[in-house]
Design a protein around this motif. Structure first.
Motif, PDB file in Angstrom:
ATOM      1  N   ARG A 553       0.848  -1.191   0.000  1.00 27.09           N
ATOM      2  CA  ARG A 553       0.000   0.000   0.000  1.00 27.09           C
ATOM      3  C   ARG A 553       0.886   1.244   0.000  1.00 27.09           C
ATOM      4  O   ARG A 553       1.947   1.268   0.619  1.00 27.09           O
ATOM      5  CB  ARG A 553      -0.924   0.005   1.224  1.00 27.09           C
ATOM      6  CG  ARG A 553      -2.146   0.899   1.077  1.00 27.09           C
ATOM      7  CD  ARG A 553      -3.178   0.537   2.152  1.00 27.09           C
ATOM      8  NE  ARG A 553      -4.465   1.149   1.898  1.00 27.09           N
ATOM      9  CZ  ARG A 553      -5.370   0.687   1.022  1.00 27.09           C
ATOM     10  NH1 ARG A 553      -5.100  -0.397   0.312  1.00 27.09           N
ATOM     11  NH2 ARG A 553      -6.523   1.299   0.853  1.00 27.09           N
ATOM     12  N   GLU A 564      -4.212  10.357  -0.667  1.00 27.01           N
ATOM     13  CA  GLU A 564      -4.465   9.189  -1.508  1.00 27.01           C
ATOM     14  C   GLU A 564      -3.823   7.972  -0.879  1.00 27.01           C
ATOM     15  O   GLU A 564      -2.805   8.083  -0.180  1.00 27.01           O
ATOM     16  CB  GLU A 564      -3.872   9.372  -2.923  1.00 27.01           C
ATOM     17  CG  GLU A 564      -4.614  10.341  -3.802  1.00 27.01           C
ATOM     18  CD  GLU A 564      -3.998  10.422  -5.205  1.00 27.01           C
ATOM     19  OE1 GLU A 564      -4.569  11.137  -6.039  1.00 27.01           O
ATOM     20  OE2 GLU A 564      -2.953   9.777  -5.443  1.00 27.01           O
ATOM     21  N   GLY A 566      -3.406   3.441  -1.741  1.00 28.25           N
ATOM     22  CA  GLY A 566      -3.733   2.302  -2.584  1.00 28.25           C
ATOM     23  C   GLY A 566      -2.464   1.650  -3.092  1.00 28.25           C
ATOM     24  O   GLY A 566      -1.345   2.068  -2.750  1.00 28.25           O
ATOM     25  N   SER A 567      -2.610   0.631  -3.933  1.00 25.89           N
ATOM     26  CA  SER A 567      -1.444  -0.010  -4.536  1.00 25.89           C
ATOM     27  C   SER A 567      -0.881   0.891  -5.627  1.00 25.89           C
ATOM     28  O   SER A 567      -1.514   1.876  -6.039  1.00 25.89           O
ATOM     29  CB  SER A 567      -1.839  -1.360  -5.131  1.00 25.89           C
ATOM     30  OG  SER A 567      -2.713  -1.170  -6.237  1.00 25.89           O
ATOM     31  N   HIS A 568       0.301   0.538  -6.106  1.00 23.78           N
ATOM     32  CA  HIS A 568       0.925   1.330  -7.156  1.00 23.78           C
ATOM     33  C   HIS A 568       0.030   1.387  -8.398  1.00 23.78           C
ATOM     34  O   HIS A 568      -0.179   2.450  -9.012  1.00 23.78           O
ATOM     35  CB  HIS A 568       2.298   0.733  -7.503  1.00 23.78           C
ATOM     36  CG  HIS A 568       3.109   1.568  -8.446  1.00 23.78           C
ATOM     37  ND1 HIS A 568       2.964   1.486  -9.817  1.00 23.78           N
ATOM     38  CD2 HIS A 568       4.052   2.522  -8.225  1.00 23.78           C
ATOM     39  CE1 HIS A 568       3.800   2.330 -10.397  1.00 23.78           C
ATOM     40  NE2 HIS A 568       4.482   2.981  -9.447  1.00 23.78           N
ATOM     41  N   ALA A 569      -0.518   0.232  -8.765  1.00 22.31           N
ATOM     42  CA  ALA A 569      -1.382   0.175  -9.957  1.00 22.31           C
ATOM     43  C   ALA A 569      -2.637   1.007  -9.770  1.00 22.31           C
ATOM     44  O   ALA A 569      -3.073   1.725 -10.688  1.00 22.31           O
ATOM     45  CB  ALA A 569      -1.747  -1.278 -10.255  1.00 22.31           C
ATOM     46  N   ASP A 570      -3.235   0.929  -8.556  1.00 24.24           N
ATOM     47  CA  ASP A 570      -4.457   1.701  -8.288  1.00 24.24           C
ATOM     48  C   ASP A 570      -4.206   3.199  -8.428  1.00 24.24           C
ATOM     49  O   ASP A 570      -4.997   3.935  -9.031  1.00 24.24           O
ATOM     50  CB  ASP A 570      -4.985   1.401  -6.888  1.00 24.24           C
ATOM     51  CG  ASP A 570      -5.517  -0.029  -6.767  1.00 24.24           C
ATOM     52  OD1 ASP A 570      -5.851  -0.612  -7.814  1.00 24.24           O
ATOM     53  OD2 ASP A 570      -5.575  -0.527  -5.628  1.00 24.24           O
ATOM     54  N   LEU A 571      -3.098   3.660  -7.836  1.00 23.28           N
ATOM     55  CA  LEU A 571      -2.812   5.094  -7.847  1.00 23.28           C
ATOM     56  C   LEU A 571      -2.448   5.591  -9.242  1.00 23.28           C
ATOM     57  O   LEU A 571      -2.810   6.711  -9.628  1.00 23.28           O
ATOM     58  CB  LEU A 571      -1.679   5.405  -6.858  1.00 23.28           C
ATOM     59  CG  LEU A 571      -1.993   5.134  -5.381  1.00 23.28           C
ATOM     60  CD1 LEU A 571      -0.794   5.439  -4.507  1.00 23.28           C
ATOM     61  CD2 LEU A 571      -3.204   5.953  -4.912  1.00 23.28           C
ATOM     62  N   ALA A 573      -3.669   4.451 -11.893  1.00 26.99           N
ATOM     63  CA  ALA A 573      -4.891   4.414 -12.717  1.00 26.99           C
ATOM     64  C   ALA A 573      -5.727   5.682 -12.559  1.00 26.99           C
ATOM     65  O   ALA A 573      -6.634   5.927 -13.364  1.00 26.99           O
ATOM     66  CB  ALA A 573      -5.724   3.191 -12.342  1.00 26.99           C
ATOM     67  N   ARG A 574      -5.448   6.493 -11.540  1.00 25.23           N
ATOM     68  CA  ARG A 574      -6.207   7.724 -11.325  1.00 25.23           C
ATOM     69  C   ARG A 574      -5.609   8.834 -12.188  1.00 25.23           C
ATOM     70  O   ARG A 574      -4.503   9.310 -11.937  1.00 25.23           O
ATOM     71  CB  ARG A 574      -6.175   8.118  -9.846  1.00 25.23           C
ATOM     72  CG  ARG A 574      -6.741   7.038  -8.926  1.00 25.23           C
ATOM     73  CD  ARG A 574      -6.670   7.463  -7.458  1.00 25.23           C
ATOM     74  NE  ARG A 574      -7.094   6.378  -6.578  1.00 25.23           N
ATOM     75  CZ  ARG A 574      -7.134   6.468  -5.236  1.00 25.23           C
ATOM     76  NH1 ARG A 574      -6.786   7.611  -4.654  1.00 25.23           N
ATOM     77  NH2 ARG A 574      -7.530   5.438  -4.514  1.00 25.23           N
ATOM     78  N   ARG A 580       0.072  10.073  -9.338  1.00 21.72           N
ATOM     79  CA  ARG A 580       0.397  10.013 -10.761  1.00 21.72           C
ATOM     80  C   ARG A 580       1.093  11.296 -11.217  1.00 21.72           C
ATOM     81  O   ARG A 580       2.019  11.256 -12.035  1.00 21.72           O
ATOM     82  CB  ARG A 580      -0.881   9.780 -11.573  1.00 21.72           C
ATOM     83  CG  ARG A 580      -0.628   9.655 -13.063  1.00 21.72           C
ATOM     84  CD  ARG A 580      -1.821   9.109 -13.788  1.00 21.72           C
ATOM     85  NE  ARG A 580      -1.601   9.074 -15.234  1.00 21.72           N
ATOM     86  CZ  ARG A 580      -2.406   8.449 -16.085  1.00 21.72           C
ATOM     87  NH1 ARG A 580      -3.462   7.793 -15.638  1.00 21.72           N
ATOM     88  NH2 ARG A 580      -2.148   8.467 -17.373  1.00 21.72           N
TER      89      ARG A 580
END
Length: 598
Positions: A553, A564, A566-571, A573-574, A580
Motif C-alpha cells: 500500500r 491518496e 492504494g497499490s501502485h497500480a491503483d494510484l 490508474a487515477r 500520478r
C-alpha cells in the motif's frame, strides 16, 4: 533568557556529589582542620622562641638553653605537623576529586543523551560538548577553591583572631574589623564588578568553541565550496570578541586586587603599630612583637589569596552553571520509570486520531490522522518535502509526542511503554546514515552489542558489504572516520543496512535506503532488502517513486494529511491523482537529466 543558577543551588549540587563518599569527606575535614591547628600555632611558637632567646643572658644559663631548645622543638614540630597533615589531606583529596569529576561528566553525558530530539535540534553540539567538559573542570576549580582555599582560610582567620584577642582584646577587635572590611570589599567587587565581565567571557568562549567544532565537523562542505578563508574570517570575529571580553575580565581581577592590597596595608600598619605602642609601655615583650608580626604575615598570606579564591569561586560558579542545568533538566525517558517493555508479536501499527504540531511551529502537522498498518505489511509513504512522511516515523519512535490521539503497536499504546524497548523494536535505515568514528565491525554491531563475529560477518554479507570490507587492509577493524567520512556514500549505506539486518527488529523503516548506491550495487541490495522485509512490518519513506512498485500500500501525504492511498497500480490508474502527477514530474526530470548528459 536562561535563569541564573543561585549559590544555594550550586552548593546543593556539590553536596549531592560529596555525600556519596562520606568516609573520605570526613577524613578530609579532619586532616584539613589538623593542618589549620598547626598553622595557627605558628605565631605562638615563633613568639616563644624569640622570648626564650631574648630573655636569656650571655652566656646563657643551662635552664635558658633548655627553654630555647624546647621552643625550637615546638617550632620545628609545628612545621612538620602542618606539612604532613596538609600533604595527607591533598593525597586523599586527589582521589576524592577525580571520582567526583568522573561522576559529573558521565552523569551530564547520560542526561544529555536522553534529552528530547527537540532539545538536540535546538542545541549546538560543539557548545554542548564544551559545556560538559568545562563544567567538569569548573568543579575542579570550585572544589579546590572551597576545600584548599576558603575553608582553611576561614578556620585560620578565626583561630588567629581568637588568639590575638586573648592577648590583646583591642587589637583582636581591630583585626576582626579589618578582615570584615576586606571580605566585604572582595565580595562586592567580585559580585558586581568581576562576575558580570566573567560571564560575558564564558559566553564568548562557548561561542568560539562551538564555531570551531561546527567548522571542523562540516569540513567536507567547507572544502567543497573552497570556503576555508571564509571560515577563518568568521572564527576571527569570534576570537576577537572573546579576546576583548577575556581582557576586560582579567583586568577587572587586577584592579580589584589593588583595592584589596590597600586594606591589607592598613591592617598591617594598625596591628604592628599597636603592638609597638604596647611594647613602649612595657606591656609587650620582644616575643610578643614577633608573635604579632608572624600573625600578620599569616593573615596577609591567607587574605591575599582570598581575593584569588573569591574570583576563582565566582568563575567556577559561572562555568559550572550549564552542568547544573543539565542536572535540573529531566531527560525525556524520566517518565518511563516503571513502565513495561513493549512486547511485539506481529508489529501491527495503528494511528488513532493523532494531532501534532512541532513545538517551534515549523514543519508538517497532523490533524486527526488515523490509519492501520497490518502486521507484516509493506507500506510506502510518499509526498513532497515537508508533507509529513518523516514526522510519521518520528512519532512512531516517540522522538516527539502527539498533542492528541494515540499510536499503538500490536494494540499497546506506545506512550505506556518505555522508549528503549520501543526503539529496539524498530530498525531504521536512514537516507544519510551516520557512523561513529569506530571500526566497521563496531558500527555494524551497534544494533546488537552482544552479536558474535560470525553474526556481524553474516549481516555484512547480506548487505553486500563484505566485498568492499574484504578489500580494506584492516577489514572489519578499519576505522571509518568521523561520521563515516572515510567511506563512500554507498559504503556507508551498506553498513547501515547490515546494521538493520543484525538488529532483526520486527518493524523496519527504510528512508530510501538505496538512494546512495550505484545501479549495480542497488540490484544486489534490492534482493537483500526483499529478504530483510520478509515477515516484518515495513515502512518505506520513498523519494524515488520507481522503487515502491511492490509495496502492499502507498500512502500519499500532503500537508500532514493522507490524500491518496492504494497499490501502485491503483494510484497510477487515477488520471488526475496526486501520486500520478508526482510520478510524471519525476519521470520528466529524469528525462531532462539524460538529455543534458547526452
Amino acid at each position: 533568557m536562561t535563569d541564573r543558577i543561585t549559590a544555594r543551588r550550586t552548593a546543593a549540587f556539590l553536596w549531592t556529589h560529596w555525600r556519596r563518599f562520606p568516609g573520605a569527606a570526613a577524613l578530609l575535614i579532619f586532616l584539613m582542620l589538623l593542618s589549620v591547628a598547626f598553622d595557627v600555632a605558628f605565631p605562638l611558637v615563633s613568639g616563644r622562641l624569640v622570648d626564650a632567646v631574648a630573655q636569656a643572658g650571655f652566656p646563657p644559663a643551662e635552664a635558658d638553653v633548655d627553654l630555647a631548645v624546647l621552643a625550637l622543638l615546638l617550632f620545628l614540630g609545628q612545621g612538620v605537623g602542618f606539612h604532613v597533615s596538609r600533604r595527607l589531606a591533598m593525597l586523599v583529596w586527589a582521589g576524592f576529586a577525580s571520582r567526583v569529576m568522573r561522576n559529573i561528566v558521565t552523569e551530564a553525558f547520560h542526561r544529555v543523551q536522553r534529552y528530547s530530539a527537540e532539545w538536540h535540534s535546538n542545541s549546538f553540539a560543539g557548545s554542548t560538548v564544551r559545556k560538559i567538559t568545562r563544567g567538569m573542570w569548573a568543579y575542579d576549580t570550585l572544589a579546590d577553591t572551597l576545600f584548599i582555599g576558603i575553608f582553611p582560610t576561614i578556620c585560620v582567620l578565626i583561630g588567629v583572631i581568637v588568639s590575638i584577642a586573648f592577648h590583646w582584646p583591642l587589637i583582636g577587635l581591630y583585626v576582626l574589623a579589618g578582615i570584615a572590611v576586606y571580605f566585604t570589599l572582595t565580595i562586592l567587587l567580585v559580585k558586581y564588578y568581576v562576575a558580570p565581565k566573567n560571564l560575558l567571557n564564558v559566553a564568548a568562549d562557548s561561542a568560539m568553541g562551538g564555531a570551531i567544532a561546527d567548522a571542523i565537523t562540516c569540513n567536507p562542505v567547507v572544502k567543497s565550496f573552497g570556503a576555508e578563508a571564509r571560515e577563518d574570517i568568521r572564527l576571527s570575529r569570534l576570537t576577537l570578541d572573546w579576546a576583548r571580553k577575556a581582557r576586560r575580565a582579567w583586568r577587572s581581577m587586577d584592579i580589584s586586587m589593588l583595592a584589596q592590597v590597600g586594606v591589607l596595608l592598613a591592617m598591617q600598619a594598625g596591628l604592628i603599630g599597636l603592638v609597638i605602642l604596647f611594647w613602649t609601655r612595657g606591656e609587650a615583650t620582644a616575643g610578643d612583637v614577633a608573635y604579632a608580626m608572624t600573625s600578620y604575615l599569616l593573615i596577609n598570606g591567607y587574605l591575599r589569596d582570598i581575593g584569588f579564591h573569591m574570583q576563582n569561586l565566582q568563575q567556577g560558579m559561572n562555568e559550572i552553571e550549564d552542568v547544573i542545568r543539565y542536572a535540573d533538566t529531566d531527560p525525556e525517558d524520566r517518565a518511563d520509570a516503571g513502565l513495561p517493555a513493549l512486547g511485539v508479536a506481529g508489529g501491527a501499527i495503528r494511528f488513532e486520531d493523532v494531532h501534532f504540531r512541532y513545538p517551534n511551529g515549523n514543519g508538517a502537522f497532523y490533524r486527526g490522522l488515523s490509519l492501520d498498518i497490518p502486521a507484516g505489511a509493506r507500506f510506502a509513504l510518499v509526498g513532497q518535502s515537508g508533507s509529513g512522511k518523516s514526522t510519521f516515523v518520528k512519532l512512531l519512535q516517540r522522538l516527539y509526542e502527539p498533542d492528541e490521539g494515540r499510536i499503538l503497536i500490536d494494540g499497546q499504546d506506545i506512550a505506556s511503554v518505555n522508549r528503549e524497548s520501543l526503539r529496539r523494536a524498530i530498525a531504521l535505515v536512514p537516507q544519510e546514515p551516520v557512523l561513529f568514528h569506530r571500526s566497521i565491525g563496531e558500527n555494524i554491531a551497534y544494533a546488537r552489542p552482544g552479536a558474535t563475529q560470525a553474526e556481524i560477518a553474516e549481516a555484512a554479507r547480506l548487505a553486500h558489504a563484505d566485498e568492499f570490507i574484504a578489500r580494506l587492509p584492516q577489514g572489519m577493524e578499519t576505522l571509518v572516520g568521523e561520521r563515516g567520512v572515510k567511506l563512500s556514500g554507498g559504503e556507508r549505506q551498506r553498513i547501515a543496512i547490515a546494521r538493520a539486518f543484525l538488529a532483526d527488529a520486527p518493524i523496519l523503516v527504510l528512508d530510501e535506503a538505496t538512494s546512495s548506491l550505484d545501479s549495480i550495487t542497488e540490484s544486489y541490495i534490492q534482493d537483500a532488502i526483499e529478504r530483510l522485509m520478509e515477515g516484518r512490518t515495513t515502512i518505506v519513506i520513498a523519494h524515488r517513486l520507481s522503487t515502491i512498485r511492490r509495496m502492499d500500500r502507498i500512502l500519499v501525504f500532503e500537508r500532514g494529511r493522507i490524500v491518496e492511498e492504494g497499490s501502485h497500480a491503483d494510484l497510477m490508474a487515477r488520471k488526475d491523482g496526486v501520486f500520478r502527477h508526482l510520478q510524471a514530474v519525476q519521470l520528466s526530470a529524469a528525462r531532462n537529466v539524460l538529455a543534458e548528459s547526452a
